[in-house]
Every structure is written in C-alpha cells, then in structure tokens.
Design a protein around this motif. Sequence first.
Motif, PDB file in Angstrom:
ATOM      1  N   THR A 151      18.314   9.953   3.576  1.00 39.94           N
ATOM      2  CA  THR A 151      19.406   8.987   3.502  1.00 39.94           C
ATOM      3  C   THR A 151      18.798   7.693   2.988  1.00 39.94           C
ATOM      4  OG1 THR A 151      20.577   9.992   5.355  1.00 39.94           O
ATOM      5  CG2 THR A 151      21.156   7.721   4.815  1.00 39.94           C
ATOM      6  N   VAL A 152      19.431   7.105   1.961  1.00 38.35           N
ATOM      7  CA  VAL A 152      18.870   5.899   1.347  1.00 38.35           C
ATOM      8  C   VAL A 152      19.925   4.792   1.308  1.00 38.35           C
ATOM      9  CG1 VAL A 152      17.592   4.964  -0.611  1.00 38.35           C
ATOM     10  CG2 VAL A 152      17.507   7.411  -0.154  1.00 38.35           C
ATOM     11  N   PHE A 153      19.575   3.659   1.913  1.00 39.09           N
ATOM     12  CA  PHE A 153      20.381   2.445   1.833  1.00 39.09           C
ATOM     13  C   PHE A 153      19.841   1.663   0.647  1.00 39.09           C
ATOM     14  CE2 PHE A 153      20.960  -2.067   2.625  1.00 39.09           C
ATOM     15  CZ  PHE A 153      22.266  -2.159   3.069  1.00 39.09           C
ATOM     16  N   PRO A 191      25.886 -14.798  -2.732  1.00 43.35           N
ATOM     17  CA  PRO A 191      26.300 -13.751  -1.789  1.00 43.35           C
ATOM     18  C   PRO A 191      25.149 -12.792  -1.437  1.00 43.35           C
ATOM     19  CG  PRO A 191      27.931 -13.982  -3.533  1.00 43.35           C
ATOM     20  CD  PRO A 191      26.740 -14.804  -3.928  1.00 43.35           C
ATOM     21  N   CYS A 192      24.237 -12.571  -2.380  1.00 43.54           N
ATOM     22  CA  CYS A 192      23.072 -11.723  -2.094  1.00 43.54           C
ATOM     23  C   CYS A 192      22.219 -12.376  -1.014  1.00 43.54           C
ATOM     24  CB  CYS A 192      22.221 -11.517  -3.346  1.00 43.54           C
ATOM     25  SG  CYS A 192      23.065 -10.727  -4.721  1.00 43.54           S
ATOM     26  N   ARG A 193      21.956 -13.658  -1.188  1.00 41.84           N
ATOM     27  CA  ARG A 193      21.164 -14.405  -0.209  1.00 41.84           C
ATOM     28  C   ARG A 193      21.862 -14.410   1.154  1.00 41.84           C
ATOM     29  NH1 ARG A 193      17.784 -19.082  -1.820  1.00 41.84           N
ATOM     30  NH2 ARG A 193      17.031 -18.712  -3.912  1.00 41.84           N
ATOM     31  N   ALA A 194      23.186 -14.492   1.131  1.00 43.37           N
ATOM     32  CA  ALA A 194      23.956 -14.570   2.377  1.00 43.37           C
ATOM     33  C   ALA A 194      23.822 -13.306   3.210  1.00 43.37           C
ATOM     34  CB  ALA A 194      25.432 -14.834   2.054  1.00 43.37           C
ATOM     35  N   GLU A 195      23.825 -12.145   2.566  1.00 47.06           N
ATOM     36  CA  GLU A 195      23.810 -10.907   3.349  1.00 47.06           C
ATOM     37  C   GLU A 195      22.402 -10.433   3.716  1.00 47.06           C
ATOM     38  OE1 GLU A 195      25.913  -7.873   1.167  1.00 47.06           O
ATOM     39  OE2 GLU A 195      24.268  -7.570  -0.220  1.00 47.06           O
ATOM     40  N   MET A 196      21.379 -10.966   3.079  1.00 44.63           N
ATOM     41  CA  MET A 196      20.019 -10.473   3.315  1.00 44.63           C
ATOM     42  C   MET A 196      19.511 -10.650   4.748  1.00 44.63           C
ATOM     43  SD  MET A 196      18.158 -11.101  -0.292  1.00 44.63           S
ATOM     44  CE  MET A 196      17.094  -9.686  -0.438  1.00 44.63           C
ATOM     45  N   PRO A 197      19.764 -11.769   5.434  1.00 48.31           N
ATOM     46  CA  PRO A 197      19.304 -11.857   6.829  1.00 48.31           C
ATOM     47  C   PRO A 197      19.947 -10.775   7.714  1.00 48.31           C
ATOM     48  CG  PRO A 197      19.864 -14.028   6.002  1.00 48.31           C
ATOM     49  CD  PRO A 197      20.320 -13.042   4.969  1.00 48.31           C
ATOM     50  N   HIS A 198      21.187 -10.437   7.416  1.00 47.76           N
ATOM     51  CA  HIS A 198      21.893  -9.416   8.188  1.00 47.76           C
ATOM     52  C   HIS A 198      21.329  -8.023   7.886  1.00 47.76           C
ATOM     53  CE1 HIS A 198      24.655 -12.614   9.258  1.00 47.76           C
ATOM     54  NE2 HIS A 198      24.687 -12.926   7.984  1.00 47.76           N
ATOM     55  N   ILE A 199      20.957  -7.800   6.629  1.00 56.49           N
ATOM     56  CA  ILE A 199      20.322  -6.530   6.263  1.00 56.49           C
ATOM     57  C   ILE A 199      18.952  -6.435   6.929  1.00 56.49           C
ATOM     58  CG2 ILE A 199      19.357  -5.159   4.360  1.00 56.49           C
ATOM     59  CD1 ILE A 199      21.651  -6.285   2.595  1.00 56.49           C
ATOM     60  N   GLU A 200      18.229  -7.541   6.970  1.00 59.76           N
ATOM     61  CA  GLU A 200      16.922  -7.565   7.640  1.00 59.76           C
ATOM     62  C   GLU A 200      17.065  -7.216   9.113  1.00 59.76           C
ATOM     63  OE1 GLU A 200      12.875  -8.064   8.572  1.00 59.76           O
ATOM     64  OE2 GLU A 200      13.819  -7.810   6.621  1.00 59.76           O
ATOM     65  N   ASP A 201      18.061  -7.795   9.770  1.00 60.78           N
ATOM     66  CA  ASP A 201      18.288  -7.488  11.189  1.00 60.78           C
ATOM     67  C   ASP A 201      18.637  -6.009  11.385  1.00 60.78           C
ATOM     68  OD1 ASP A 201      17.793 -10.123  11.872  1.00 60.78           O
ATOM     69  OD2 ASP A 201      19.912 -10.665  12.049  1.00 60.78           O
ATOM     70  N   ASP A 255       8.852 -16.003   1.222  1.00 54.55           N
ATOM     71  CA  ASP A 255       9.275 -17.248   1.868  1.00 54.55           C
ATOM     72  C   ASP A 255      10.199 -16.989   3.057  1.00 54.55           C
ATOM     73  OD1 ASP A 255       7.805 -18.693   0.049  1.00 54.55           O
ATOM     74  OD2 ASP A 255       9.533 -19.369  -1.129  1.00 54.55           O
ATOM     75  N   LYS A 256      11.057 -15.993   2.921  1.00 55.60           N
ATOM     76  CA  LYS A 256      12.025 -15.677   3.987  1.00 55.60           C
ATOM     77  C   LYS A 256      11.426 -14.776   5.069  1.00 55.60           C
ATOM     78  CE  LYS A 256      15.486 -17.954   2.315  1.00 55.60           C
ATOM     79  NZ  LYS A 256      16.000 -19.130   3.005  1.00 55.60           N
ATOM     80  N   GLY A 257      10.300 -14.136   4.776  1.00 58.77           N
ATOM     81  CA  GLY A 257       9.665 -13.265   5.753  1.00 58.77           C
ATOM     82  C   GLY A 257      10.384 -11.932   5.941  1.00 58.77           C
ATOM     83  N   PHE A 258      11.134 -11.506   4.926  1.00 58.54           N
ATOM     84  CA  PHE A 258      11.838 -10.225   5.023  1.00 58.54           C
ATOM     85  C   PHE A 258      10.833  -9.081   4.997  1.00 58.54           C
ATOM     86  CE2 PHE A 258      15.500 -12.562   2.848  1.00 58.54           C
ATOM     87  CZ  PHE A 258      16.139 -12.837   4.051  1.00 58.54           C
ATOM     88  N   THR A 259      11.108  -8.048   5.784  1.00 60.74           N
ATOM     89  CA  THR A 259      10.177  -6.922   5.885  1.00 60.74           C
ATOM     90  C   THR A 259      10.708  -5.636   5.281  1.00 60.74           C
ATOM     91  OG1 THR A 259      11.021  -6.349   8.090  1.00 60.74           O
ATOM     92  CG2 THR A 259       9.143  -7.876   7.989  1.00 60.74           C
ATOM     93  N   PHE A 260      11.979  -5.609   4.869  1.00 59.91           N
ATOM     94  CA  PHE A 260      12.503  -4.389   4.278  1.00 59.91           C
ATOM     95  C   PHE A 260      11.834  -4.123   2.930  1.00 59.91           C
ATOM     96  CE2 PHE A 260      16.028  -7.636   3.925  1.00 59.91           C
ATOM     97  CZ  PHE A 260      15.683  -8.109   2.672  1.00 59.91           C
ATOM     98  N   PRO A 261      11.779  -2.851   2.496  1.00 61.58           N
ATOM     99  CA  PRO A 261      11.132  -2.513   1.227  1.00 61.58           C
ATOM    100  C   PRO A 261      11.897  -3.081   0.024  1.00 61.58           C
ATOM    101  CG  PRO A 261      11.386  -0.571   2.612  1.00 61.58           C
ATOM    102  CD  PRO A 261      12.179  -1.663   3.249  1.00 61.58           C
ATOM    103  N   VAL A 262      11.174  -3.778  -0.834  1.00 58.35           N
ATOM    104  CA  VAL A 262      11.771  -4.393  -2.019  1.00 58.35           C
ATOM    105  C   VAL A 262      11.055  -3.882  -3.257  1.00 58.35           C
ATOM    106  CG1 VAL A 262      12.239  -6.570  -3.215  1.00 58.35           C
ATOM    107  CG2 VAL A 262      12.317  -6.479  -0.713  1.00 58.35           C
ATOM    108  N   VAL A 263      11.851  -3.529  -4.257  1.00 62.84           N
ATOM    109  CA  VAL A 263      11.306  -3.130  -5.555  1.00 62.84           C
ATOM    110  C   VAL A 263      11.978  -3.967  -6.632  1.00 62.84           C
ATOM    111  CG1 VAL A 263      10.742  -0.768  -4.842  1.00 62.84           C
ATOM    112  CG2 VAL A 263      12.981  -1.248  -5.857  1.00 62.84           C
ATOM    113  N   HIS A 264      11.351  -4.031  -7.783  1.00 62.91           N
ATOM    114  CA  HIS A 264      11.896  -4.772  -8.914  1.00 62.91           C
ATOM    115  C   HIS A 264      12.349  -3.785  -9.990  1.00 62.91           C
ATOM    116  CE1 HIS A 264      11.868  -7.311 -12.570  1.00 62.91           C
ATOM    117  NE2 HIS A 264      12.384  -8.183 -11.716  1.00 62.91           N
ATOM    118  N   ASN A 305      25.092  -5.316   9.485  1.00 63.80           N
ATOM    119  CA  ASN A 305      24.471  -5.201  10.796  1.00 63.80           C
ATOM    120  C   ASN A 305      25.530  -5.105  11.893  1.00 63.80           C
ATOM    121  OD1 ASN A 305      22.463  -5.053  12.716  1.00 63.80           O
ATOM    122  ND2 ASN A 305      22.279  -7.272  12.887  1.00 63.80           N
ATOM    123  N   THR A 306      26.338  -4.041  11.829  1.00 63.25           N
ATOM    124  CA  THR A 306      27.326  -3.762  12.865  1.00 63.25           C
ATOM    125  C   THR A 306      26.969  -2.417  13.483  1.00 63.25           C
ATOM    126  OG1 THR A 306      28.843  -2.564  11.414  1.00 63.25           O
ATOM    127  CG2 THR A 306      29.127  -4.973  11.567  1.00 63.25           C
TER     128      THR A 306
END
Length: 192
Positions: A81-83, A93-103, A134-143, A180-181
């Motif tokens: 399963t891939v999110f 809007p991308c910046r807005a949802e990222m802290p919630h995705i991190e949580d 800078d934000k300290g996000f830990t989820f996997p990020v690719v370019h 994050n619900t």
Amino acid sequence: MIDWKKELKSWGLILSVFAFLYFTGLITPIMGGLQSLLLATGIKKPKITLVNKETQTFDYAGRFIDMEGNPVNLEDYRGKTVFINLWATWCPPCRAEMPHIEDMYAKVKDTENLEFLMIALDKEMEKSKSFIDDKGFTFPVVHASYGLNNSLQSESIPTTLVVNPKGEIIFYQEGMSNFNTEEFRNFLTGKN
C-alpha cells in the motif's frame, strides 16, 4: 461623503503590505501557515472515494531521486500500500497539509507493507531538500527529476493518491486535506 484621499491611503497601505510579502517571498509560508490552521480545525477532511481514476491500474514505471541523491524505482513499491503525495515548496496548500501528513506518518509508519512517497516537483531538488530539512519532516521524500508517469499526472497540486497492494488506485484527491484522521489512518492501514 467618501474621503478619496483616505481611501487611497488605505488601499495603498494594503497593496504595499501585499507587495512586500510577495517580493520577499514571505507570502507562500504565511499562506501555507494559515491554510494549515484551517486544516487543523478538521473542517477539510479527505473523502475516501475515488475520483476519475477508479478504473485505472497504477503504472509502476518511473524513477526518482531521494534527498540523498540515490535512485528510487517505483517498481520497488509493487505489492504494498503506497501513500503518494505530489507537492512543491512554492505551493501554500502543499505546505499547509505537510505537518498533518508528518503526524499521520509518525502514527502509521511501522505498519507492515505500507509505504509513503512524497514526490517533490520543485525544479531544483535542493529547494525541496532544504525545506524538508528545515521543517524536520521524517517521511520519505523523492524528487521528480525524471518526470511523472501517467498515473501520477495531475491537474493541480497537492495531489494525493493511495495505491493498494494489487496495484489499484483506491484513493485520489487533488487539493489539500488533513489526512491525519482516525478514519483515514484506518483506511490506509486496512483497519476499516
């Protein structure tokens, strides 16, 4: 009677503030922060329904570069399963949802056969890397250095999709949301 001089001064001040924010680059983080507050209220939640891609099988052809410069092949995600989230640093809007995705990621990351793939669309990978660091996000990020296949093409960002282990797109949404619900976490982990 309208005092035109007073009106012009008021509008001039408002336009000056917006011009300052725009030209200093502060408008994007400020708008992202305000939209993140909106998401935190719980008003904007994901609808766990399919939109336009319900009959589509996910295309695993594709290659990315992770934030350390290593190649990442989409094929490696087959059978899981891939999110997936398409985003860019210039998108409030991308910046807005990222802290919630991190949580959400922190809560479900140990789920077996569940992977996260945050795909950065900035022209320069360094911008994406710097933002994540800078934000300290830990989820996997690719370019998306090599572009996007048809399954990942979107009209707008952020765009989020979930692919099941059979390679079917079971969730597709263009636009921001607070993922994050409990309902969405259960959907993602198969506990529904």
